[in-house]
Design an enzyme around this catalytic site. Structure first.
Site, mmCIF file in Angstrom:
data_model
loop_
_atom_site.group_PDB
_atom_site.id
_atom_site.type_symbol
_atom_site.label_atom_id
_atom_site.label_comp_id
_atom_site.label_asym_id
_atom_site.label_seq_id
_atom_site.Cartn_x
_atom_site.Cartn_y
_atom_site.Cartn_z
ATOM 1 N N ALA A 66 0.852 -1.177 0.000
ATOM 2 C CA ALA A 66 0.000 0.000 0.000
ATOM 3 C C ALA A 66 0.895 1.237 0.000
ATOM 4 C CB ALA A 66 -0.902 -0.020 1.227
ATOM 5 N N GLY A 110 0.657 -5.060 1.077
ATOM 6 C CA GLY A 110 -0.556 -5.176 0.274
ATOM 7 C C GLY A 110 -0.303 -5.852 -1.066
ATOM 8 N N GLU A 133 4.788 -4.978 7.189
ATOM 9 C CA GLU A 133 4.044 -3.908 7.860
ATOM 10 C C GLU A 133 4.535 -3.670 9.283
ATOM 11 O OE1 GLU A 133 2.715 -6.346 6.047
ATOM 12 O OE2 GLU A 133 1.070 -5.586 4.825
#
Ligand code: HXC
Length: 259
Positions: A66, A110, A133
């Site tokens: 992301a 992502g 993440e």
């Protein structure tokens, strides 16, 4: 719809190909890109001529996650109220035709989650998968903590989510995350080969196979077996079942009509 962050084309008028195209940000996934991806997936799903969809990126990155630049500005109220970042990610689950991820380079955060949402992954030998993440002070937000353990087991999934390390293509194949690893320069050829093969089968049987395998993740074994049996029996009401079996018996190539 005119697309800015993806490219869309077809192969032999029966495979839809979507290429993530934000090269300067290694295909970082922002809301616009995900909206475009959702629209392109839905359009191919609705196109009767298309029997299979391929999702790919560049040689360097399938997607590096992301968009961290966009996310860095958000607070809880933004992301929760407006469903930022995660908006439109579920579209891919609603697609009834098969979606194959052709992954080269980085599939991180992502990007790894997006690849796992596809029905199967064919990886180039330079592919690298990871859920980094944790290094950003967050956790995976598009299924990484759920799909990764289902794909590769708890121990490896925990290792990936807690250390944020990357997994190379060989380890990804060993672990069952990807179905095949091929040399980088053969990635599209191999993936399109599989996609064209799928496109020549009965679309009804292909959709039933996808729906039934996915059911394995959502139900008990006995419910899943019953679901499979009902669909298996149901396929005997199609012309394609008659055609496929008659073609075998008469030693000819089947010509499915998706009816
Ligand atoms: C925004 C990104 C990006 C990202 C790379 N870029 N990843 N921009 N979001 N996720 C940008 C860089 O800022 C840089 O822009 C350009 O792409 C090239 O990246 P470099 O870092 O210079 O390339 P390289 O040194 O080759 O390193 C590649 C990399 C590294 C290892 C992939 O970029 C990296 O670690 N990226 C972040 C990976 C990550 O943490 N992903 C998870 C995100 S969180 P400039 O302008 O400087 O050239 C997530 C949550 C999912 O995904 C939630 C889903 C709902």
């Amino acid at each position: 719809m005119a697309y800015e962050m993806i490219e869309v084309r077809t192969e032999a008028e029966k495979v839809g190909i979507i290429t993530l195209n934000r090269p300067k940000a290694l295909n970082a996934l922002n809301d616009q890109l995900m909206d475009e991806l959702g629209a392109a997936l839905r359009a191919f799903d609705a196109d009767e001529k298309i029997g299979c969809i391929v999702l790919t990126g560049s040689e360097k990155a399938f997607a590096a996650g992301a968009d961290i630049v966009a996310m860095a500005k958000y607070g809880f109220a933004d992301v929760y109220k407006n469903d930022y970042i995660t908006r439109n990610w579920e579209t891919i689950r609603q697609i009834r035709k098969p979606v194959i991820a052709a992954v080269a380079g980085y599939a991180l955060g992502g990007g790894c989650e997006l690849a796992m949402m596809c029905d199967f992954i064919i990886a180039a030998d330079n592919a690298k998968f990871g859920q980094p993440e944790i290094k950003l002070g967050v956790i995976p937000g598009a299924g990484g903590t759920q799909r990764l353990p289902r794909a590769i087991g708890k121990s490896k999934a925990m290792d990936m989510a807690l250390t944020g390390r990357m997994m190379d293509a060989a380890e990804a194949e060993r672990s069952g995350l990807v179905s095949r690893v091929v040399p980088l320069d053969k990635l599209m050829e191999e993936t399109l080969g599989a996609a064209l093969q799928i496109s020549d089968f009965s679309q009804i049987a292909v959709m039933a196979a996808k729906e039934t395998v996915n059911r394995a993740f959502e139900s008990s074994l006995s419910d899943g077996l019953m679901f499979e049996r009902r669909l298996f029996h149901g396929l005997f009401a199609t012309n394609d079942q008659k055609e496929g079996m008659d073609a075998f018996v008469n030693k000819r190539k089947a010509n499915f009509t998706n009816t």
